[in-house]
Design an enzyme around this catalytic site. Sequence first.
Site, PDB file in Angstrom:
ATOM      1  N   GLU A   1      10.117 -26.296 103.170  1.00  0.00           N
ATOM      2  CA  GLU A   1      11.414 -25.704 103.506  1.00  0.00           C
ATOM      3  C   GLU A   1      11.417 -24.188 103.487  1.00  0.00           C
ATOM      4  OE1 GLU A   1      11.093 -28.364 101.570  1.00  0.00           O
ATOM      5  OE2 GLU A   1      12.279 -29.887 102.598  1.00  0.00           O
TER       6      GLU A   1
ATOM      7  N   HIS B   1      20.178 -35.581  94.920  1.00  0.00           N
ATOM      8  CA  HIS B   1      20.359 -35.809  96.353  1.00  0.00           C
ATOM      9  C   HIS B   1      21.821 -35.896  96.763  1.00  0.00           C
ATOM     10  CE1 HIS B   1      16.106 -36.793  96.032  1.00  0.00           C
ATOM     11  NE2 HIS B   1      16.033 -36.741  97.347  1.00  0.00           N
TER      12      HIS B   1
END
Lengths: 455, 336
Positions: free
Chosen positions: A188, A257
């Site tokens: 990322e 998450h």
Amino acid sequence: MPIQVLMPALSPTMTEGKLAKWLKSEGDKVSSGDAIAEIETDKATMEMEAAEDGLLGRILVPAGAENIAVNTPIALLLGEGEASTALDGAMEGHIPSTAPVRAEAPTSLMPAPKAAPTAPEEREHAGATRRMTVREALRDAMAEEMRRDPAVFLMGEEVGQYQGAYKVSQGLLDEFGPERIIDTPITESGFAGLGVGASFAGLKPIVEFMTFNFSMQAIDHVINSAAKTLYMGGGQLGSPIVFRGPNGAAARVGAQHSQCFASWYAHVPGLKVVAPYSGADAKGLLKAAIRDPNPVVFLEHELLYGQSFDVPEDPEWVVPLGKAKIERAGRDVTICAFSRMVHVALEAAESLAREGIEAEVINLRTIRPLDVETLVASVKRTNRVVTVEEGWPVAGIGSEIAALMMEHAFDWLDAPVGRVAGADVPMPYAANLERLALPQPDTVVAACKAVCYRK
Amino acid sequence: MAIRPRRAKVDVASPSASPEALLGHYRDMLLIRRFEEKAGQLYGMGLIAGFCHLYIGQEAVVVGMQAAIGGGDSVITSYRDHGHMLACGMDPKGVMAELTGRAGGYSKGKGGSMHMFSREKNFYGGHGIVGAQVPLGTGLAFAHKYRKDGGVCLAYLGDGAVNQGQVYESFNMAALWKLPLIVIVENNKYGMGTSVERASASTELYRRGEAYGIPGRPVDGMDVLAVKAAGDEAVAHARSGKGPFVLEMKTYRYRGHSMSDPAKYRSKEEVSRMRSEHDPIDQLRRKLETEGIADEARFKDIDREVKAIVTEAAEFAQTSPEPDPAELWTDILLPA
Ligand SMILES: Cc1ncc(C[n+]2csc(CCOP(=O)(O)OP(=O)(O)O)c2C)c(N)n1
Ligand SMILES: [Mg+2]
């Protein structure tokens, strides 16, 4: 004319120091770069170097002298071929000016220019619509913009061959090929930085985070590289990039998450932050985000991807960033929400209606810049506000709206602003606890009744 | 099985630079040196503030590398960036005025020493987060490839920055997609106060791309011609579509890390040995003298020319006004 050697500032905070020791004596030849004295600052003892070539003609401040202010002349340097008689009188006048030319600057905080907190115009859509899911609307937005502008490309994990971890980029690889639909490694920070670099060069990347939870790996590039460069460069270089992906609460995936980043990114000047609710929002706002010359954080919602809405088909139709939408009109209380919480707010409004309370539901659509104009106009009609968000309450979007209402609508408020937010805990896994951690229609109903002083 | 270092083939055809090119290198290095000395002086007078990282000692690296690229290529680096900007041909007046925080600076006084950019010269900053310029540079290389414009990107980083994770994320993508990226590690032996030995498990930094199949090579970064030769090879490699290349420039900074660094982590002898034995400007000057390319008078001319440029820059940087207060609120977003 002999050169005055001045007491140097040797650290960002030094205003005075001690002349600890002379390393050269009167009569010594010095070259630029030679250490000539030792200076004690507030932090350390450092050597001072000569800035010019010459002969140390006269020492004006003896070794051991303390509290010598920065810029006090401490010695005189004779230039090439200059006679020592020049030393006398060298101190008359001729103190080099160091005071900068001050622009007329107020010393206190300068308020932002008052211009334009007004929201942009939005064109009413009259053309054909098609029923589709949010997932398809997002895909169509990207496909249309990629057809329109060859500088637009999509990159992220599993966006190509896999067709998107949440199938948002379905079919794009087939149409645009691997040069414009780019499967990245799980990296990322790397691909967000790469995207920003490509945007500096004028490309228009869409960077997909598999979910925004993983954008924390890359948040440095979103904030330090994308958001600030235009300002730091005095307008030389902008970053036309979109960071997009699912944000907020997913179902039963636990604390790492399942989290809302709206407030995190909304804090940052230089970013725009968008959070669509409906399919039309998703398509029209994503198209606007891709066309926007600024970095846009585009917060989608996994639990909305499969919902169907009527979506305009015209490829030139966009929803302007910065414009909220009144999803349901009402006169008794304003509920403002974004993303999936708009759905929760609408459900709450239905049950409130059954009890005779007409709620106005505002879908914020853009979190930064907020459409203060629409909010204030609504509150002037309803005199009561409840904010709803999945994120944590502390320094949340609701906190910001509460402050704005106080600044812009204080005289119209008949009750303190009510806030409904996610519970101030990491997201639990257990089904019952997860439900308790998130705003539900009945929590919103209760908050609305409270600001209406109804039981 | 032992890992065999994948060293790029060293093409040691002696670099045959023209006298004009050599004199140009000399002048460019001297300009950076004098500019930085002047910046140090203005800092001492309180006209420049905050962080100010001087490039003195490392001049051969940017001057040699710049000679290896062309107009369409892009450059990106860290906060130790004044030399890179001058080498790219940016105006010394605008750079110095940015250091003093004035309206005439490249960023209108809003960026400072660490944050300047020039679209015109393809200089993309000026980045203060250690290592961040490497993925950004990989993105510039990506854009060259995407547009098929034949350009390459030079991304500079320090020996300290080379331990950032995002550097390897970039190496992987650059190698995977064969991006025209040249990574230049300016190994000046220290990241702030930490020597390479104390920071890096492997100190052969040119080998850091091996795991990705990226060729690398150590270079005497105090010798502008060695830098130029290595740069030529790396640029040719990247431009021909073979992907990234790593160059480790062995160099040295004479001054502290930034202006407030008492430099206790190294001995004075070490610094003076580097200055007297390896100075990039002195070395080239000796070569120019022995080869009869320039005499005392020519050097004096160059000196005078450089001094005039720096003096003019310093004057501009002091007389240019502070930015208008209204600038506080500009350049946050572009109009959509
Ligand atoms: C991510 C990050 N961590 C720490 C710092 C503080 N810092 C600035 S420069 C520096 C040392 C870097 O050394 P090196 O990469 O060798 O470059 P040099 O200064 O020698 O040119 C550090 C730790 C920073 N700016 N960014
Ligand atoms: Mg270093």
